[in-house]
Motif scaffolding. Sequence first.
Motif, mmCIF file in Angstrom:
data_model
loop_
_atom_site.group_PDB
_atom_site.id
_atom_site.type_symbol
_atom_site.label_atom_id
_atom_site.label_comp_id
_atom_site.label_asym_id
_atom_site.label_seq_id
_atom_site.Cartn_x
_atom_site.Cartn_y
_atom_site.Cartn_z
ATOM 1 N N PRO A 1 0.825 -1.208 0.000
ATOM 2 C CA PRO A 1 0.000 0.000 0.000
ATOM 3 C C PRO A 1 0.859 1.257 0.000
ATOM 4 O O PRO A 1 1.992 1.261 0.454
ATOM 5 C CB PRO A 1 -0.798 -0.137 1.300
ATOM 6 N N THR A 2 0.315 2.339 -0.510
ATOM 7 C CA THR A 2 1.025 3.606 -0.524
ATOM 8 C C THR A 2 1.008 4.215 0.870
ATOM 9 O O THR A 2 0.274 3.793 1.763
ATOM 10 C CB THR A 2 0.351 4.572 -1.508
ATOM 11 N N ASP A 3 1.842 5.280 1.027
ATOM 12 C CA ASP A 3 1.850 5.984 2.307
ATOM 13 C C ASP A 3 0.468 6.554 2.622
ATOM 14 O O ASP A 3 0.038 6.569 3.778
ATOM 15 C CB ASP A 3 2.894 7.102 2.281
ATOM 16 N N THR A 4 -0.213 7.053 1.588
ATOM 17 C CA THR A 4 -1.557 7.594 1.797
ATOM 18 C C THR A 4 -2.505 6.518 2.290
ATOM 19 O O THR A 4 -3.292 6.736 3.225
ATOM 20 C CB THR A 4 -2.092 8.202 0.493
ATOM 21 N N GLN A 5 -2.432 5.338 1.688
ATOM 22 C CA GLN A 5 -3.289 4.236 2.120
ATOM 23 C C GLN A 5 -2.998 3.839 3.563
ATOM 24 O O GLN A 5 -3.915 3.593 4.352
ATOM 25 C CB GLN A 5 -3.111 3.033 1.197
ATOM 26 N N ARG A 6 -1.715 3.792 3.905
ATOM 27 C CA ARG A 6 -1.344 3.437 5.278
ATOM 28 C C ARG A 6 -1.887 4.468 6.265
ATOM 29 O O ARG A 6 -2.383 4.122 7.336
ATOM 30 C CB ARG A 6 0.174 3.338 5.405
ATOM 31 N N LEU A 7 -1.753 5.741 5.890
ATOM 32 C CA LEU A 7 -2.244 6.803 6.765
ATOM 33 C C LEU A 7 -3.746 6.672 6.982
ATOM 34 O O LEU A 7 -4.228 6.743 8.120
ATOM 35 C CB LEU A 7 -1.912 8.168 6.159
ATOM 36 N N LEU A 8 -4.491 6.454 5.907
ATOM 37 C CA LEU A 8 -5.942 6.350 6.029
ATOM 38 C C LEU A 8 -6.352 5.098 6.806
ATOM 39 O O LEU A 8 -7.343 5.114 7.546
ATOM 40 C CB LEU A 8 -6.579 6.347 4.644
ATOM 41 N N GLU A 9 -5.588 4.016 6.666
ATOM 42 C CA GLU A 9 -5.859 2.816 7.458
ATOM 43 C C GLU A 9 -5.674 3.101 8.941
ATOM 44 O O GLU A 9 -6.471 2.665 9.775
ATOM 45 C CB GLU A 9 -4.940 1.672 7.022
ATOM 46 N N ARG A 10 -4.622 3.855 9.282
ATOM 47 C CA ARG A 10 -4.375 4.171 10.688
ATOM 48 C C ARG A 10 -5.434 5.141 11.225
ATOM 49 O O ARG A 10 -5.853 5.034 12.370
ATOM 50 C CB ARG A 10 -2.975 4.762 10.871
ATOM 51 N N VAL A 11 -5.851 6.068 10.386
ATOM 52 C CA VAL A 11 -6.917 6.988 10.799
ATOM 53 C C VAL A 11 -8.191 6.206 11.108
ATOM 54 O O VAL A 11 -8.862 6.452 12.116
ATOM 55 C CB VAL A 11 -7.181 8.039 9.700
ATOM 56 N N VAL B 1 -5.814 12.892 0.740
ATOM 57 C CA VAL B 1 -6.095 12.505 2.130
ATOM 58 C C VAL B 1 -7.238 13.344 2.679
ATOM 59 O O VAL B 1 -8.164 12.828 3.323
ATOM 60 C CB VAL B 1 -4.839 12.654 3.004
ATOM 61 N N LEU B 2 -7.201 14.647 2.437
ATOM 62 C CA LEU B 2 -8.270 15.528 2.916
ATOM 63 C C LEU B 2 -9.616 15.142 2.301
ATOM 64 O O LEU B 2 -10.640 15.162 2.985
ATOM 65 C CB LEU B 2 -7.929 16.982 2.598
ATOM 66 N N ASP B 3 -9.586 14.788 1.015
ATOM 67 C CA ASP B 3 -10.829 14.363 0.359
ATOM 68 C C ASP B 3 -11.353 13.074 0.984
ATOM 69 O O ASP B 3 -12.563 12.905 1.185
ATOM 70 C CB ASP B 3 -10.598 14.163 -1.135
ATOM 71 N N ALA B 4 -10.422 12.157 1.292
ATOM 72 C CA ALA B 4 -10.832 10.899 1.902
ATOM 73 C C ALA B 4 -11.402 11.127 3.304
ATOM 74 O O ALA B 4 -12.400 10.503 3.692
ATOM 75 C CB ALA B 4 -9.641 9.940 1.974
ATOM 76 N N LEU B 5 -10.782 12.028 4.053
ATOM 77 C CA LEU B 5 -11.307 12.362 5.382
ATOM 78 C C LEU B 5 -12.701 12.968 5.281
ATOM 79 O O LEU B 5 -13.589 12.655 6.082
ATOM 80 C CB LEU B 5 -10.369 13.342 6.093
ATOM 81 N N ARG B 6 -12.868 13.823 4.290
ATOM 82 C CA ARG B 6 -14.193 14.429 4.086
ATOM 83 C C ARG B 6 -15.226 13.352 3.763
ATOM 84 O O ARG B 6 -16.332 13.359 4.311
ATOM 85 C CB ARG B 6 -14.128 15.458 2.965
ATOM 86 N N GLY B 7 -14.863 12.415 2.893
ATOM 87 C CA GLY B 7 -15.783 11.344 2.533
ATOM 88 C C GLY B 7 -16.142 10.475 3.727
ATOM 89 O O GLY B 7 -17.317 10.130 3.930
#
Length: 324
Positions: free
Chosen positions: A1-11, A34-40
Amino acid sequence: PTDTQRLLERVAYHGIAGLLFERAAQLHGWPQSVLDALRGQTIATTMWEMRHKLVLSDLLGSFAEANIQPLILKGSAFAYDLYVNPASRSRGDSDLLIALQDLPRARELLASQGYQLTSEEHDHHEHLDDLQLQELWELFAEDGSSHTIDLHWQALNSLALQGLFDYHECVAQALPLPRLHPAARGMDRPQALLHACLHRAQHISSPYIVNRVTYYGGDRLIWAHDFHLLAASLSAQEWQQLCQLALAGGCAGVCLNGLEIAQARLGSEVPAQVLERLRAVPAEAATRYLLGGRQVRRTLMDLRAIPGLSRKLRFISMRLFPSA
């Protein structure tokens, strides 16, 4: 997974998407993806929260009509007591504590409203109520959402810790939660903080499922944030009450551990005399159970807490030969 994916998994694991999105203006330099994913995630959680509040309110109203007073535990109680936006307190269910004598009627009421037991182990309730302390009921709503009620007749899912948090004492000091429902009640804040510390410690070696992934550990930031908000809300008298409850329950070490985590992670302010008082207590049974033991040791302590040979044998059978 990418760093972004890892971050979102941890979030997702830490349950803090909503809290982060509330602070989006402070997240300088974070990738837009990441911000868009958090918004979603925040929109999805908010939509679920709106529906869950209606479902839970209907259930609480029915309990009130039946003269059953559940106590709302943990996340749902904190969402409507401590959080400005209840949807920011992410969770997958609502925990309700009832008196043991109300259990048959509560089951009938849940079933009448369309809830279904999620475990086949409960096909014969009367044979398990003395060994199992909670059960899951799930409602599949017409809009496609699902809502789970974790029904407790003991505040902690541990046979060795059954003596903690007497239902009737907790109800006598219950905290109204009018933002949720006129009949909604939770533990008062000192009891709620102690219970949250114990619940967190249980998951050090008991599984916790997030997005169908099983985790072990007590390091979720949403739990630390609960401690942080609770600590900020306590009066001097309530801090003393917390100490008295922890000492009386033999769980000062667990309480101390939770408060120290909130201090370390979020800078929570805890009175020095409270920390000193909790640190002065030698490790008690509940602390050894939750902080010093893994599954095998906890199982042995649970086994010792069960009265009667036949019940002990049933408990061993349940652990060695669980249902499918």
